[in-house]
Design a protein around this motif. Sequence first.
Motif, PDB file in Angstrom:
ATOM      1  N   ILE A 197       0.837  -1.194   0.000  1.00  0.00           N
ATOM      2  CA  ILE A 197       0.000   0.000   0.000  1.00  0.00           C
ATOM      3  C   ILE A 197       0.872   1.245   0.000  1.00  0.00           C
ATOM      4  CG2 ILE A 197      -1.704   1.345   1.302  1.00  0.00           C
ATOM      5  CD1 ILE A 197      -2.595  -1.282   2.603  1.00  0.00           C
ATOM      6  N   VAL A 198       0.512   2.217  -0.809  1.00  0.00           N
ATOM      7  CA  VAL A 198       1.116   3.540  -0.728  1.00  0.00           C
ATOM      8  C   VAL A 198      -0.006   4.536  -0.477  1.00  0.00           C
ATOM      9  CG1 VAL A 198       1.052   3.827  -3.256  1.00  0.00           C
ATOM     10  CG2 VAL A 198       2.505   5.314  -1.857  1.00  0.00           C
ATOM     11  N   PHE A 199       0.179   5.416   0.499  1.00  0.00           N
ATOM     12  CA  PHE A 199      -0.854   6.414   0.767  1.00  0.00           C
ATOM     13  C   PHE A 199      -0.609   7.632  -0.111  1.00  0.00           C
ATOM     14  CE2 PHE A 199      -1.786   3.742   4.372  1.00  0.00           C
ATOM     15  CZ  PHE A 199      -3.169   3.795   4.365  1.00  0.00           C
ATOM     16  N   ASP A 200      -1.588   7.889  -0.956  1.00  0.00           N
ATOM     17  CA  ASP A 200      -1.512   8.939  -1.965  1.00  0.00           C
ATOM     18  C   ASP A 200      -2.782   9.788  -1.880  1.00  0.00           C
ATOM     19  OD1 ASP A 200      -1.254  10.522  -4.186  1.00  0.00           O
ATOM     20  OD2 ASP A 200      -1.543   8.913  -5.649  1.00  0.00           O
ATOM     21  N   PRO A 201      -2.673  11.070  -1.477  1.00  0.00           N
ATOM     22  CA  PRO A 201      -3.865  11.915  -1.319  1.00  0.00           C
ATOM     23  C   PRO A 201      -4.593  12.185  -2.629  1.00  0.00           C
ATOM     24  CG  PRO A 201      -1.857  13.226  -1.118  1.00  0.00           C
ATOM     25  CD  PRO A 201      -1.430  11.793  -1.123  1.00  0.00           C
ATOM     26  N   HIS A 202      -3.955  11.892  -3.767  1.00  0.00           N
ATOM     27  CA  HIS A 202      -4.584  12.130  -5.065  1.00  0.00           C
ATOM     28  C   HIS A 202      -5.300  10.895  -5.612  1.00  0.00           C
ATOM     29  CE1 HIS A 202      -2.482  15.950  -5.080  1.00  0.00           C
ATOM     30  NE2 HIS A 202      -1.335  15.306  -4.878  1.00  0.00           N
ATOM     31  N   SER A 203      -5.213   9.775  -4.884  1.00  0.00           N
ATOM     32  CA  SER A 203      -5.870   8.555  -5.341  1.00  0.00           C
ATOM     33  C   SER A 203      -7.382   8.657  -5.161  1.00  0.00           C
ATOM     34  CB  SER A 203      -5.340   7.358  -4.555  1.00  0.00           C
ATOM     35  OG  SER A 203      -6.025   6.177  -4.911  1.00  0.00           O
TER      36      SER A 203
ATOM     37  N   ILE B 168       5.982   3.539  -8.403  1.00  0.00           N
ATOM     38  CA  ILE B 168       5.578   2.780  -7.209  1.00  0.00           C
ATOM     39  C   ILE B 168       4.384   1.881  -7.544  1.00  0.00           C
ATOM     40  CG2 ILE B 168       4.513   3.004  -4.926  1.00  0.00           C
ATOM     41  CD1 ILE B 168       6.251   5.617  -4.658  1.00  0.00           C
ATOM     42  N   ILE B 169       3.420   2.417  -8.272  1.00  0.00           N
ATOM     43  CA  ILE B 169       2.231   1.641  -8.658  1.00  0.00           C
ATOM     44  C   ILE B 169       2.623   0.507  -9.606  1.00  0.00           C
ATOM     45  CG2 ILE B 169       0.016   1.759  -9.886  1.00  0.00           C
ATOM     46  CD1 ILE B 169      -0.279   4.613  -8.746  1.00  0.00           C
TER      47      ILE B 169
ATOM     48  N   TYR C  38       5.148  -1.207  -9.333  1.00  0.00           N
ATOM     49  CA  TYR C  38       5.649  -2.263  -8.450  1.00  0.00           C
ATOM     50  C   TYR C  38       4.518  -2.889  -7.632  1.00  0.00           C
ATOM     51  CZ  TYR C  38      10.473  -0.848  -9.440  1.00  0.00           C
ATOM     52  OH  TYR C  38      11.671  -0.576 -10.068  1.00  0.00           O
ATOM     53  N   LYS C  39       3.287  -2.654  -8.065  1.00  0.00           N
ATOM     54  CA  LYS C  39       2.077  -3.302  -7.515  1.00  0.00           C
ATOM     55  C   LYS C  39       1.692  -2.794  -6.116  1.00  0.00           C
ATOM     56  CE  LYS C  39       2.669  -7.444 -10.336  1.00  0.00           C
ATOM     57  NZ  LYS C  39       1.879  -6.835 -11.411  1.00  0.00           N
ATOM     58  N   PHE C  40       2.022  -1.547  -5.822  1.00  0.00           N
ATOM     59  CA  PHE C  40       1.506  -0.900  -4.627  1.00  0.00           C
ATOM     60  C   PHE C  40       0.126  -0.328  -4.935  1.00  0.00           C
ATOM     61  CE2 PHE C  40       5.770  -1.321  -3.227  1.00  0.00           C
ATOM     62  CZ  PHE C  40       5.758  -1.181  -1.844  1.00  0.00           C
ATOM     63  N   ILE C  41      -0.811  -0.538  -4.029  1.00  0.00           N
ATOM     64  CA  ILE C  41      -2.168  -0.010  -4.204  1.00  0.00           C
ATOM     65  C   ILE C  41      -2.206   1.418  -3.654  1.00  0.00           C
ATOM     66  CG2 ILE C  41      -4.607  -0.317  -3.656  1.00  0.00           C
ATOM     67  CD1 ILE C  41      -3.929  -3.273  -3.037  1.00  0.00           C
ATOM     68  N   PRO C  42      -2.530   2.417  -4.485  1.00  0.00           N
ATOM     69  CA  PRO C  42      -2.601   3.793  -3.983  1.00  0.00           C
ATOM     70  C   PRO C  42      -3.909   4.021  -3.217  1.00  0.00           C
ATOM     71  CG  PRO C  42      -3.127   3.758  -6.308  1.00  0.00           C
ATOM     72  CD  PRO C  42      -2.804   2.340  -5.932  1.00  0.00           C
ATOM     73  N   ILE C  43      -3.795   4.397  -1.969  1.00  0.00           N
ATOM     74  CA  ILE C  43      -4.957   4.578  -1.104  1.00  0.00           C
ATOM     75  C   ILE C  43      -4.942   5.996  -0.538  1.00  0.00           C
ATOM     76  CG2 ILE C  43      -6.069   3.838   1.054  1.00  0.00           C
ATOM     77  CD1 ILE C  43      -6.271   1.719  -1.049  1.00  0.00           C
ATOM     78  N   LYS C  44      -6.116   6.609  -0.462  1.00  0.00           N
ATOM     79  CA  LYS C  44      -6.196   7.908   0.216  1.00  0.00           C
ATOM     80  C   LYS C  44      -6.870   7.709   1.571  1.00  0.00           C
ATOM     81  CE  LYS C  44     -10.611   9.671  -1.589  1.00  0.00           C
ATOM     82  NZ  LYS C  44     -11.269  10.821  -2.234  1.00  0.00           N
ATOM     83  N   LEU C  45      -6.411   8.498   2.553  1.00  0.00           N
ATOM     84  CA  LEU C  45      -6.927   8.378   3.914  1.00  0.00           C
ATOM     85  C   LEU C  45      -8.181   9.212   4.138  1.00  0.00           C
ATOM     86  CD1 LEU C  45      -3.589   8.417   5.917  1.00  0.00           C
ATOM     87  CD2 LEU C  45      -5.247   6.564   5.863  1.00  0.00           C
ATOM     88  N   GLY C  46      -8.442  10.154   3.257  1.00  0.00           N
ATOM     89  CA  GLY C  46      -9.607  11.025   3.421  1.00  0.00           C
ATOM     90  C   GLY C  46      -9.461  12.235   2.525  1.00  0.00           C
ATOM     91  N   PRO C  47     -10.338  13.209   2.678  1.00  0.00           N
ATOM     92  CA  PRO C  47     -10.327  14.362   1.777  1.00  0.00           C
ATOM     93  C   PRO C  47      -9.245  15.391   2.083  1.00  0.00           C
ATOM     94  CG  PRO C  47     -12.075  14.608   3.392  1.00  0.00           C
ATOM     95  CD  PRO C  47     -11.488  13.239   3.607  1.00  0.00           C
ATOM     96  N   ARG C  48      -8.590  15.275   3.232  1.00  0.00           N
ATOM     97  CA  ARG C  48      -7.620  16.294   3.638  1.00  0.00           C
ATOM     98  C   ARG C  48      -6.191  15.827   3.384  1.00  0.00           C
ATOM     99  NH1 ARG C  48     -11.924  16.191   6.627  1.00  0.00           N
ATOM    100  NH2 ARG C  48     -11.206  14.384   7.812  1.00  0.00           N
ATOM    101  N   ILE C  49      -5.305  16.772   3.087  1.00  0.00           N
ATOM    102  CA  ILE C  49      -3.882  16.478   2.942  1.00  0.00           C
ATOM    103  C   ILE C  49      -3.265  16.458   4.334  1.00  0.00           C
ATOM    104  CG2 ILE C  49      -1.688  17.230   1.954  1.00  0.00           C
ATOM    105  CD1 ILE C  49      -3.585  16.537  -0.207  1.00  0.00           C
TER     106      ILE C  49
END
Length: 246
Positions: A172-178, A210-211, A213-224
């Motif tokens: 998993i990679v945390f990406d606010p733009h996902s 990064i993607i 390399y099969k990392f799933i881009p996930i966002k934690l919410g609407p805020r940066i």
Amino acid sequence: MKKRIRRIYIEDHLKINQIILLSKNNTHYVKKVLRMKEKDKLEVFNNQKYVFISEIIEIKQKTIKVIILKKEIRNIESPLSIHLGLVISKNEKMKFSIQKSVELGVKKITPLISEYCHLKKKSNDFLNKSKNWKNIKISACQQCNRNIFPKINHPESIFSWCKKTYKYGTKIVFDPHSTLTMNVLPKKINYIRLLIGCEGGFSRLEIEKIIQYKFIPIKLGPRILRTETAVIAAITALQIKFGDFN
């Protein structure tokens, strides 16, 4: 209310009835910080699944002796194994992120070098940071009652870490733009490789690779989120969903 027993780390093999002369640092901590007295109980851990209940038997001006009374099995490690790939951020932010990730139960941390990371690429800088990170790890385990240390690896480049292959687990990679959220993840996960960037985040080229390399881009919410906030939020969310925060 049961009185909490204070804890210290000793880097030795320990056994019942053993008398130990505390190190200079532990002596200062027990005497000056905790202000403990003779006959006070002390909990000792040494990176095993046991804790050793001890008693202070002698306090002198510069030395303290304790005796090991008994040992108890205590395992509070999470069933979720998180390997945190943490891009190196500014000193205090990095220290805070390591401290909180240890308290929240990560099993392994690899500091990473990316396009926007904060690191003077000198061997002595690596060495100094590694010593500081080890001390933070020990202190965090001492505070949160973990007895087995998470491993902190040597720093490496982000892509050398990402391209390593494993037969199991989720990346998993945390990406606010996902546009993806944690709802896309499998219902049960035992092992996670979690990638979190520094203050500047990742460049678009980095995220694309990064993607790959099969990392799933996930966002934690609407805020940066700030990097240190993202560490706490991400690990907490994963422990609630897959670990022992229930």
